[in-house]
Design a protein around this motif. Structure first.
Motif, PDB file in Angstrom:
ATOM      1  N   MET A  36      22.201 -47.837 -34.270  1.00  0.00           N
ATOM      2  CA  MET A  36      20.837 -48.203 -33.915  1.00  0.00           C
ATOM      3  C   MET A  36      20.369 -47.316 -32.778  1.00  0.00           C
ATOM      4  O   MET A  36      21.112 -47.070 -31.825  1.00  0.00           O
ATOM      5  CB  MET A  36      20.758 -49.669 -33.496  1.00  0.00           C
ATOM      6  CG  MET A  36      19.362 -50.158 -33.272  1.00  0.00           C
ATOM      7  SD  MET A  36      19.365 -51.962 -33.173  1.00  0.00           S
ATOM      8  CE  MET A  36      17.771 -52.227 -32.438  1.00  0.00           C
ATOM      9  N   THR A  37      19.162 -46.807 -32.910  1.00  0.00           N
ATOM     10  CA  THR A  37      18.519 -46.031 -31.858  1.00  0.00           C
ATOM     11  C   THR A  37      17.327 -46.838 -31.395  1.00  0.00           C
ATOM     12  O   THR A  37      16.583 -47.382 -32.210  1.00  0.00           O
ATOM     13  CB  THR A  37      18.058 -44.656 -32.385  1.00  0.00           C
ATOM     14  OG1 THR A  37      19.185 -43.964 -32.896  1.00  0.00           O
ATOM     15  CG2 THR A  37      17.414 -43.839 -31.291  1.00  0.00           C
ATOM     16  N   GLY A  38      17.153 -46.956 -30.093  1.00  0.00           N
ATOM     17  CA  GLY A  38      16.050 -47.732 -29.568  1.00  0.00           C
ATOM     18  C   GLY A  38      15.631 -47.232 -28.201  1.00  0.00           C
ATOM     19  O   GLY A  38      16.163 -46.250 -27.683  1.00  0.00           O
ATOM     20  N   GLN A  39      14.680 -47.933 -27.642  1.00  0.00           N
ATOM     21  CA  GLN A  39      14.183 -47.569 -26.325  1.00  0.00           C
ATOM     22  C   GLN A  39      14.113 -48.810 -25.463  1.00  0.00           C
ATOM     23  O   GLN A  39      13.717 -49.874 -25.916  1.00  0.00           O
ATOM     24  CB  GLN A  39      12.801 -46.919 -26.450  1.00  0.00           C
ATOM     25  CG  GLN A  39      12.440 -46.084 -25.273  1.00  0.00           C
ATOM     26  CD  GLN A  39      11.355 -45.070 -25.595  1.00  0.00           C
ATOM     27  OE1 GLN A  39      10.888 -44.985 -26.712  1.00  0.00           O
ATOM     28  NE2 GLN A  39      10.966 -44.301 -24.609  1.00  0.00           N
ATOM     29  N   GLY A  40      14.538 -48.691 -24.224  1.00  0.00           N
ATOM     30  CA  GLY A  40      14.539 -49.797 -23.280  1.00  0.00           C
ATOM     31  C   GLY A  40      15.807 -49.776 -22.448  1.00  0.00           C
ATOM     32  O   GLY A  40      16.882 -49.508 -22.967  1.00  0.00           O
TER      33      GLY A  40
END
Length: 77
Positions: free
Chosen positions: A31-35
């Motif tokens: 999973m790639t995400g931002q935060g």
């Protein structure tokens, strides 16, 4: 001692703030995400088009630019 946290992600057709890629029949996933604030051992609960599956962060690496973007290896729990 570091405590684990639970983070919730919802599949949305309108906004794509993360990318989820299951592998091994969904037992593991990338999973790639931002935060900021997600760390190894934390739990991610994926809702919406994913069902409502809990995963635990096995490994996570943050990008240098932008510094709050990350890629993680998850395991289903």
């Amino acid at each position: 001692m570091t405590s684990t946290e639970t983070h919730y992600y919802t599949c949305s057709c309108e906004a794509h703030d993360h990318v989820f890629a299951p592998k091994d029949g969904g037992i593991r996933a990338y999973m790639t995400g931002q935060g900021k604030g997600i760390k190894q051992g934390d739990y991610l609960v994926l809702q919406g088009g994913y069902g409502s599956e809990p995963y635990q962060v096995d490994k996570i690496n943050y990008y240098s630019n932008p510094p709050d973007m990350w890629i993680a290896l998850l395991k289903q729990v």
